[in-house]
Design an enzyme around this catalytic site. Structure first.
Site, PDB file in Angstrom:
ATOM      1  N   ARG A   1       0.821  -1.204   0.000  1.00 32.02           N
ATOM      2  CA  ARG A   1       0.000   0.000   0.000  1.00 32.02           C
ATOM      3  C   ARG A   1       0.862   1.264   0.000  1.00 32.02           C
ATOM      4  O   ARG A   1       0.571   2.230  -0.689  1.00 32.02           O
ATOM      5  CB  ARG A   1      -0.913   0.011   1.225  1.00 32.02           C
ATOM      6  CG  ARG A   1      -1.813   1.243   1.291  1.00 32.02           C
ATOM      7  CD  ARG A   1      -2.495   1.387   2.647  1.00 32.02           C
ATOM      8  NE  ARG A   1      -3.230   0.197   3.029  1.00 32.02           N
ATOM      9  CZ  ARG A   1      -3.854   0.073   4.199  1.00 32.02           C
ATOM     10  NH1 ARG A   1      -3.789   1.037   5.099  1.00 32.02           N
ATOM     11  NH2 ARG A   1      -4.508  -1.027   4.492  1.00 32.02           N
ATOM     12  N   TYR A   2       1.903   1.264   0.817  1.00 29.93           N
ATOM     13  CA  TYR A   2       2.777   2.422   0.940  1.00 29.93           C
ATOM     14  C   TYR A   2       4.043   2.192   0.120  1.00 29.93           C
ATOM     15  O   TYR A   2       4.486   1.053  -0.051  1.00 29.93           O
ATOM     16  CB  TYR A   2       3.141   2.662   2.407  1.00 29.93           C
ATOM     17  CG  TYR A   2       1.934   2.897   3.293  1.00 29.93           C
ATOM     18  CD1 TYR A   2       1.265   4.120   3.278  1.00 29.93           C
ATOM     19  CD2 TYR A   2       1.465   1.895   4.141  1.00 29.93           C
ATOM     20  CE1 TYR A   2       0.158   4.335   4.080  1.00 29.93           C
ATOM     21  CE2 TYR A   2       0.365   2.107   4.961  1.00 29.93           C
ATOM     22  CZ  TYR A   2      -0.295   3.331   4.925  1.00 29.93           C
ATOM     23  OH  TYR A   2      -1.382   3.527   5.723  1.00 29.93           O
TER      24      TYR A   2
ATOM     25  N   ARG B   1       7.145   0.328   2.240  1.00 28.62           N
ATOM     26  CA  ARG B   1       6.949  -0.797   3.146  1.00 28.62           C
ATOM     27  C   ARG B   1       5.807  -1.686   2.665  1.00 28.62           C
ATOM     28  O   ARG B   1       4.876  -1.212   2.010  1.00 28.62           O
ATOM     29  CB  ARG B   1       6.712  -0.338   4.586  1.00 28.62           C
ATOM     30  CG  ARG B   1       5.481   0.484   4.838  1.00 28.62           C
ATOM     31  CD  ARG B   1       5.483   0.966   6.293  1.00 28.62           C
ATOM     32  NE  ARG B   1       4.331   1.762   6.633  1.00 28.62           N
ATOM     33  CZ  ARG B   1       4.232   3.072   6.420  1.00 28.62           C
ATOM     34  NH1 ARG B   1       5.239   3.708   5.867  1.00 28.62           N
ATOM     35  NH2 ARG B   1       3.146   3.729   6.779  1.00 28.62           N
TER      36      ARG B   1
ATOM     37  N   CYS C   1      -4.652 -17.638  14.269  1.00 26.73           N
ATOM     38  CA  CYS C   1      -4.214 -16.942  15.475  1.00 26.73           C
ATOM     39  C   CYS C   1      -4.391 -17.881  16.672  1.00 26.73           C
ATOM     40  O   CYS C   1      -5.119 -18.868  16.596  1.00 26.73           O
ATOM     41  CB  CYS C   1      -5.035 -15.680  15.716  1.00 26.73           C
ATOM     42  SG  CYS C   1      -4.808 -14.398  14.461  1.00 26.73           S
TER      43      CYS C   1
ATOM     44  N   CYS D   1     -10.006 -12.608  17.664  1.00 30.35           N
ATOM     45  CA  CYS D   1     -10.665 -11.379  18.116  1.00 30.35           C
ATOM     46  C   CYS D   1     -11.930 -11.173  17.295  1.00 30.35           C
ATOM     47  O   CYS D   1     -11.897 -11.266  16.060  1.00 30.35           O
ATOM     48  CB  CYS D   1      -9.736 -10.181  17.957  1.00 30.35           C
ATOM     49  SG  CYS D   1      -8.180 -10.325  18.870  1.00 30.35           S
TER      50      CYS D   1
ATOM     51  N   CYS E   1     -11.732  -8.361  14.450  1.00 26.70           N
ATOM     52  CA  CYS E   1     -10.570  -8.410  13.550  1.00 26.70           C
ATOM     53  C   CYS E   1     -10.886  -7.832  12.172  1.00 26.70           C
ATOM     54  O   CYS E   1     -11.931  -8.135  11.578  1.00 26.70           O
ATOM     55  CB  CYS E   1     -10.106  -9.856  13.410  1.00 26.70           C
ATOM     56  SG  CYS E   1      -8.701 -10.069  12.302  1.00 26.70           S
TER      57      CYS E   1
ATOM     58  N   ARG F   1      -9.492  -8.662   9.452  1.00 26.17           N
ATOM     59  CA  ARG F   1      -9.486  -9.750   8.468  1.00 26.17           C
ATOM     60  C   ARG F   1     -10.365 -10.920   8.915  1.00 26.17           C
ATOM     61  O   ARG F   1     -10.105 -12.065   8.542  1.00 26.17           O
ATOM     62  CB  ARG F   1      -8.042 -10.230   8.221  1.00 26.17           C
ATOM     63  CG  ARG F   1      -7.135  -9.142   7.690  1.00 26.17           C
ATOM     64  CD  ARG F   1      -5.764  -9.657   7.251  1.00 26.17           C
ATOM     65  NE  ARG F   1      -4.910  -8.510   6.993  1.00 26.17           N
ATOM     66  CZ  ARG F   1      -3.972  -8.068   7.820  1.00 26.17           C
ATOM     67  NH1 ARG F   1      -3.740  -8.710   8.953  1.00 26.17           N
ATOM     68  NH2 ARG F   1      -3.261  -6.998   7.525  1.00 26.17           N
TER      69      ARG F   1
ATOM     70  N   ASP G   1     -12.184  -0.305  12.043  1.00 27.17           N
ATOM     71  CA  ASP G   1     -12.373  -0.379  10.596  1.00 27.17           C
ATOM     72  C   ASP G   1     -13.816  -0.754  10.279  1.00 27.17           C
ATOM     73  O   ASP G   1     -14.536  -1.281  11.130  1.00 27.17           O
ATOM     74  CB  ASP G   1     -11.428  -1.428   9.991  1.00 27.17           C
ATOM     75  CG  ASP G   1      -9.958  -1.031  10.123  1.00 27.17           C
ATOM     76  OD1 ASP G   1      -9.671   0.178  10.093  1.00 27.17           O
ATOM     77  OD2 ASP G   1      -9.109  -1.935  10.262  1.00 27.17           O
TER      78      ASP G   1
ATOM     79  N   ASP H   1      -7.903   4.182   9.524  1.00 29.97           N
ATOM     80  CA  ASP H   1      -7.388   3.586   8.300  1.00 29.97           C
ATOM     81  C   ASP H   1      -8.497   3.723   7.268  1.00 29.97           C
ATOM     82  O   ASP H   1      -9.523   3.039   7.346  1.00 29.97           O
ATOM     83  CB  ASP H   1      -7.032   2.119   8.535  1.00 29.97           C
ATOM     84  CG  ASP H   1      -5.843   1.668   7.708  1.00 29.97           C
ATOM     85  OD1 ASP H   1      -5.563   2.324   6.683  1.00 29.97           O
ATOM     86  OD2 ASP H   1      -5.187   0.681   8.087  1.00 29.97           O
TER      87      ASP H   1
ATOM     88  N   LYS I   1      -3.611   5.478   6.504  1.00 32.66           N
ATOM     89  CA  LYS I   1      -3.947   5.964   7.843  1.00 32.66           C
ATOM     90  C   LYS I   1      -3.935   7.489   7.892  1.00 32.66           C
ATOM     91  O   LYS I   1      -3.042   8.127   7.353  1.00 32.66           O
ATOM     92  CB  LYS I   1      -2.963   5.399   8.870  1.00 32.66           C
ATOM     93  CG  LYS I   1      -3.002   3.884   8.997  1.00 32.66           C
ATOM     94  CD  LYS I   1      -1.979   3.398  10.005  1.00 32.66           C
ATOM     95  CE  LYS I   1      -2.055   1.884  10.180  1.00 32.66           C
ATOM     96  NZ  LYS I   1      -1.662   1.149   8.955  1.00 32.66           N
TER      97      LYS I   1
END
Length: 345
Positions: A90-91, A94, A103, A107, A110, A112, A271, A308, A315
């Site tokens: 995206r950036y 990075r 995981c 959560c 989440c 995703r 999000d 975001d 962000k």
């Protein structure tokens, strides 16, 4: 088998056990878990006092997750920003490399959640190697963030192999590892893991505490092992309705992290992930909380409050001065799940 592996193997995935323990409807839980998987570590389960307490809300399935409360399947547009599978670019300088599909604990909020722990997110070593090859072929990339799922679900041997390969890329200067293991399975932060991470400096460890009750003796010791090994530890918190959406809770969390030499880095606005509307707060609430924190908290302990932006636009810091800058992207989701326009000033 190491203790952390045994703990991970004994994680709770049975809804009936959860229903019996907290007096919940197992059929309702099953309907949620059929769409979004559940896993709770024994360590984490022991800390939950009741299903709707700040720790229970984060991991116990809720029928509200089945609400169609967002039009966005992939709110951060990660799929369209993936030049090779499981790598998000995206950036300019990075990339995000997804190295694990599961995981230790899932959560309920989440980003995703549409795929983490699901059959469609089986990540192979071959796919990871293609991502590493992509990084090696793009000299503008100087930083990589390992994520998933949780990279620490991998064995030390596999994690070492990935980090070693990345360390041989001349233009890659910084690695970040994102993991919630210190919070949900502190036994994973072994002396051997810390020694492994120490070999690959500069390396930043991004963890994810949301509530001061998560800072137990075990989690504190796990974080202290990381810090003592020279690993730089920072924390990202998500602002969650009914969990930490008040200044006192966040003050206690951020101050405690600061004392442990863990830098509070980001406070994330939720999000627009489908099935998470019941966790979402309004931007006005977050701005008001941040205003209350800036006096009592040391400046070094005040995180950036960020959104975001939907669509993969990146962000944006949220302060009253930045509201106008949000422009067309100021249309966000309220706590009740409805889309609202943030008032321009």
């Amino acid at each position: 088998m190491e203790l952390w592996q045994q703990q991970a193997r004994e994680s709770l995935t049975c809804t009936q056990t959860l229903a019996d323990r907290f007096g919940l409807d197992s059929d309702a839980l099953d309907r949620v878990v059929a769409r979004y998987p559940m896993r709770i570590t024994p360590y984490q389960l022991a800390m939950i006092r009741q299903a709707d307490d700040p720790l229970g809300r984060q991991v116990i399935p809720d029928p509200l997750e089945l609400a169609d409360d967002s039009p966005l399947t992939d709110p951060l547009n990660e799929e369209q920003l993936s030049p090779v599978p499981n790598l998000v670019h995206r950036y300019p300088h990075r990339v995000l490399l997804l190295v694990a599909g599961s995981c230790f604990s899932y959560c309920r909020f989440c980003t995703r959640k549409r795929k983490v722990g699901c059959a469609q997110m089986k990540i192979t070593m071959g796919e990871i190697l293609k991502g590493i090859d992509y990084i090696a072929g793009h000299p503008e990339v100087n930083e990589v963030i390992l994520s998933g799922g949780d990279p620490l679900t991998l064995s030390d041997t596999l994690l070492d192999d990935i980090l070693a390969r990345l360390s041989r890329i001349p233009h890659l200067q910084v690695v970040r590892v994102g993991s919630r293991a210190p919070v949900v399975l502190p036994q994973r932060i072994t002396a051997g893991l810390c020694a492994l991470l120490q070999r690959y400096q500069p390396l930043y460890f991004l963890t994810h505490f949301n509530h001061p009750r998560e800072l137990t003796k075990e989690t504190v010791e796990a974080c202290q092992r990381l810090v003592a090994s020279g690993v730089m530890v920072v924390n990202q918190t998500v602002l969650l309705r009914g969990v930490n959406d008040d200044a006192d809770t966040l003050y206690r969390l951020f101050h405690s992290l600061f004392r442990l030499q863990i830098r509070p880095y980001y406070l994330h606005q939720m999000d627009l992930t489908c099935g998470t509307g019941h966790f979402r707060t309004r931007l006005e609430e977050g701005i008001a909380i941040m205003a209350q924190l800036r006096g009592p908290l040391s400046g070094l302990a005040v995180p950036h409050y960020i959104v975001d932006l939907p669509g993969g636009h990146g962000k944006v810091p949220v302060t009253p001065d930045y509201v106008q800058a949000l422009g067309d992207h100021a249309r966000l989701q309220a706590a009740d799940g409805t889309l609202v326009d943030y008032p321009q000033r």
